[in-house]
Design an enzyme around this catalytic site. Structure first.
Site, mmCIF file in Angstrom:
data_model
loop_
_atom_site.group_PDB
_atom_site.id
_atom_site.type_symbol
_atom_site.label_atom_id
_atom_site.label_comp_id
_atom_site.label_asym_id
_atom_site.label_seq_id
_atom_site.Cartn_x
_atom_site.Cartn_y
_atom_site.Cartn_z
ATOM 1 N N ARG A 127 -38.921 -30.556 3.002
ATOM 2 C CA ARG A 127 -40.298 -30.634 3.498
ATOM 3 C C ARG A 127 -41.157 -31.522 2.595
ATOM 4 N NH1 ARG A 127 -42.187 -25.343 6.911
ATOM 5 N NH2 ARG A 127 -40.300 -25.245 8.207
ATOM 6 N N ARG B 179 -29.305 -21.364 6.600
ATOM 7 C CA ARG B 179 -29.948 -20.366 7.459
ATOM 8 C C ARG B 179 -29.576 -20.635 8.913
ATOM 9 N NH1 ARG B 179 -36.067 -19.980 4.776
ATOM 10 N NH2 ARG B 179 -35.329 -19.672 2.623
ATOM 11 N N GLU C 161 -46.307 -25.151 6.083
ATOM 12 C CA GLU C 161 -45.852 -24.448 4.882
ATOM 13 C C GLU C 161 -44.774 -25.240 4.146
ATOM 14 O OE1 GLU C 161 -42.753 -21.349 3.400
ATOM 15 O OE2 GLU C 161 -43.313 -21.089 5.503
ATOM 16 N N SER D 86 -43.737 -20.666 -0.476
ATOM 17 C CA SER D 86 -44.194 -19.300 -0.268
ATOM 18 C C SER D 86 -43.907 -18.534 -1.552
ATOM 19 C CB SER D 86 -43.449 -18.674 0.918
ATOM 20 O OG SER D 86 -44.030 -17.451 1.294
#
Length: 433
Positions: A398, A270, A356, A359
Site C-alpha cells: 500500500r 490472506r 488504511e 493499524s
C-alpha cells in the site's frame, strides 16, 4: 481471551461491551449467561471432585485403623467405598477436562473489551479523526490509479500473475519491483535505527496454537492458508504479528526486560474470504503482500506504548512526504482482539480518498492469556500477564501504491521520494516509456 473470574464478577460490564461491539442486547445477555453457567458447572464439579479426594484420603486412613483393630468387616466396607470413590474420581477427571474445554472454547470466541474512551459506533462511519498531516494536492485531470500507472509502465502485470496463481496476485518488474524492495528496507532501517525495535526474521509457517495465541484461531480460520505438515498442518502467517508476539509464549519475563519491541519485514498470506468483490482492481487487497510489522510486549501500563507505536508508523509517511490522517476506530469497526485501535489512512489521489495503510492496536492481556505469557512485577511474589501491542509499520504494497499515485507525473513517470533514492541507487525518477 478474557478472564473468567472478571466475567463472573462483572457480567453486566461484558454485556455492555458486547452491545457496544454491535451485538443485540438479548444475544449479549444470552452469551454472558451461558459463560457464567458453564463456569458454575465447572466449579461445582471441581468442588465435588475435591470432596471425593478428601474422603478417599480419609477412608484410606480409616482402613489402616480398622486393620490394626482387627475389624475386618469395617475394613472391607471402607475398601469398597474407596473403590467407588476412585472410579468416580477417574470419570470425574475426564468430565473436568471436558468442562474445561467447553468453557475455553466458549471464551475463545468472545472479543476483547473496548477501552472507555473508544467511540461507540456501528461501522467506519463512527470512527473519529485525530489529526491530518500533509495537504493532498489537487487532483489533475491526468491523475490515474496505481494499476493504470504500473501497467502503462510495463512494470505491473496482473494478467500473467493470474496465469500463475489466479486472482489477487501481482507480478512487479524492474524499477517498480526495486521500489517495493526499497520501501521495505527503508522502513526496517527507520524502525531499528531510530525507533528502537529489534529486527527479527521469523518463520512464515506456524502451528495452530500460535495462531490461537494471537486470536486468528478459531474465529478467523477461513481467512488463513494452511499446508499439511507431519500428520497435521501449519498455517501461513497472515501478518508477522503472529510469530513476533508468540516469541514470549509460555514464558515468564522479568520486569526489567520490558518493553520488548520487535519488527519484521515478511510476506503475508490472506485468503480474503470476507472481501469478495472489494478492491478487485490493482494491489490494494492481495492474497500475498509484504508488510513491516511492529510488536511491543509491555507491562500493564501499555497505553503510552500505543501512542508511541502510532507515532513510529506515522513517521514512515512523514519521511515519505505522503499526506495522511489518523483516526481512532469505533467499537463496531475495531478488531476482535483490540481494546483500542488507531488507523493511519494515506491519501490516494487516484481514488481521491484516504485508505488504511497501518493499524496500531493495544490488546491488553487478551493475547497473553491465550499464550500464557507473563512477567514478574517488581516487589511482588506472583506474576502478571504481559500486555501486547501490534501495528503495521507499514504495509509495503500500500505504501508502493501511495508513492506511485502521489508522485506520478503527467508524462506517466513516477518521481522517487528523496528518502528512498539511496535505496534506488540514486535514481530520481521512474521514466515512462
Amino acid at each position: 481471551m478474557l478472564d473468567i473470574r472478571w466475567i463472573r464478577e462483572n457480567p453486566q460490564a461484558l454485556v455492555d461491551a458486547l452491545v457496544k461491539r454491535g451485538q443485540p442486547s438479548e444475544v449479549a445477555r444470552s452469551t454472558v449467561d451461558d459463560l457464567v453457567a458453564r463456569d458454575e458447572a465447572r466449579r461445582t464439579h471441581v468442588s465435588r471432585l475435591q470432596e471425593a479426594q478428601e474422603r478417599r484420603n480419609a477412608a484410606s486412613k480409616e482402613i489402616g485403623n480398622a486393620m490394626r483393630n482387627k475389624d475386618m468387616a469395617l475394613a472391607e466396607r471402607l475398601k469398597e467405598e474407596v473403590g467407588e470413590i476412585k472410579a468416580f474420581i477417574q470419570g470425574g477427571e475426564a468430565e473436568e477436562r471436558r468442562l474445561d474445554k467447553e468453557l475455553d472454547d466458549a471464551l475463545a470466541v468472545i472479543p476483547n473489551i473496548p477501552l472507555d474512551d473508544v467511540p461507540v459506533g456501528e461501522d467506519e462511519r463512527g470512527n473519529v479523526e485525530l489529526r491530518k498531516v500533509g495537504q493532498p494536492r489537487e487532483r489533475a485531470n491526468w491523475t490515474r490509479e496505481h494499476f493504470e500507472i504500473g501497467e502503462a509502465l510495463g512494470m505491473m502485470d496482473f494478467e500473467r500473475a493470474a496465469k500463475l496463481s489466479g486472482a489477487r496476485f501481482t507480478v512487479l518488474r524492474s524499477q517498480l519491483a526495486r521500489l517495493e524492495r526499497a520501501l521495505g528496507q527503508f522502513m526496517l532501517d527507520l524502525h531499528t535505527t531510530e525507533h528502537g525495535y529489534t529486527e527479527v526474521q521469523p518463520p512464515l509457517l506456524v502451528r495452530d496454537e500460535v495462531l490461537f495465541g494471537t486470536n486468528q484461531l478459531p474465529k478467523f480460520e477461513e481467512d488463513l492458508f494452511f499446508t499439511p505438515h507431519a500428520g497435521g498442518r501449519l498455517g501461513l502467517i497472515p501478518t508477522s504479528e503472529v510469530p513476533l508476539t508468540n516469541l514470549v509464549r509460555e514464558e515468564i519475563l522479568s520486569h526489567e526486560q520490558l518493553p520488548l519491541r520487535f519488527t519484521a519485514l515478511t510476506p503475508c498470506f490472506r485468503s480474503e474470504a470476507g472481501s469478495a468483490g472489494r478492491d478487485t482492481r490493482g494491489m490494494l487487497r492481495q492474497h500475498q503482500f509484504y508488510k513491516v510489522e511492529l510488536v511491543s510486549i509491555t507491562d500493564q501500563e501499555s497505553l503510552a506504548e500505543h501512542e508511541r507505536m502510532t507515532e513510529c508508523a506515522e513517521a514512515v509517511l512523514k519521511k515519505l512526504e505522503l499526506p495522511f490522517r489518523t483516526v481512532v476506530l469505533c467499537t463496531g469497526d475495531m478488531g476482535f482482539g483490540a481494546r483500542k485501535t488507531h488507523d493511519i489512512e494515506v491519501w490516494l489521489p487516484g481514488q481521491n480518498t484516504y485508505r488504511e495503510i497501518s493499524s496500531c492496536s493495544v490488546c491488553g492481556d487478551f493475547q497473553a492469556r491465550r499464550m500464557d505469557a507473563r512477567y514478574r512485577a517488581r516487589d511482588e511474589k506472583g506474576t502478571r500477564f504481559v500486555h501486547t501491542l501490534n501495528g503495521s509499520g507499514v504495509a509495503v504494497g500500500r505504501a508502493l501504491i501511495a508513492v506511485m499515485e502521489n508522485y506520478q507525473d503527467e508524462d506517466g513517470g513516477i518521481s522517487i521520494p528523496t528518502v528512498l533514492r539511496p535505496y534506488m541507487g540514486g535514481l530520481e525518477k521512474i521514466e515512462a516509456k
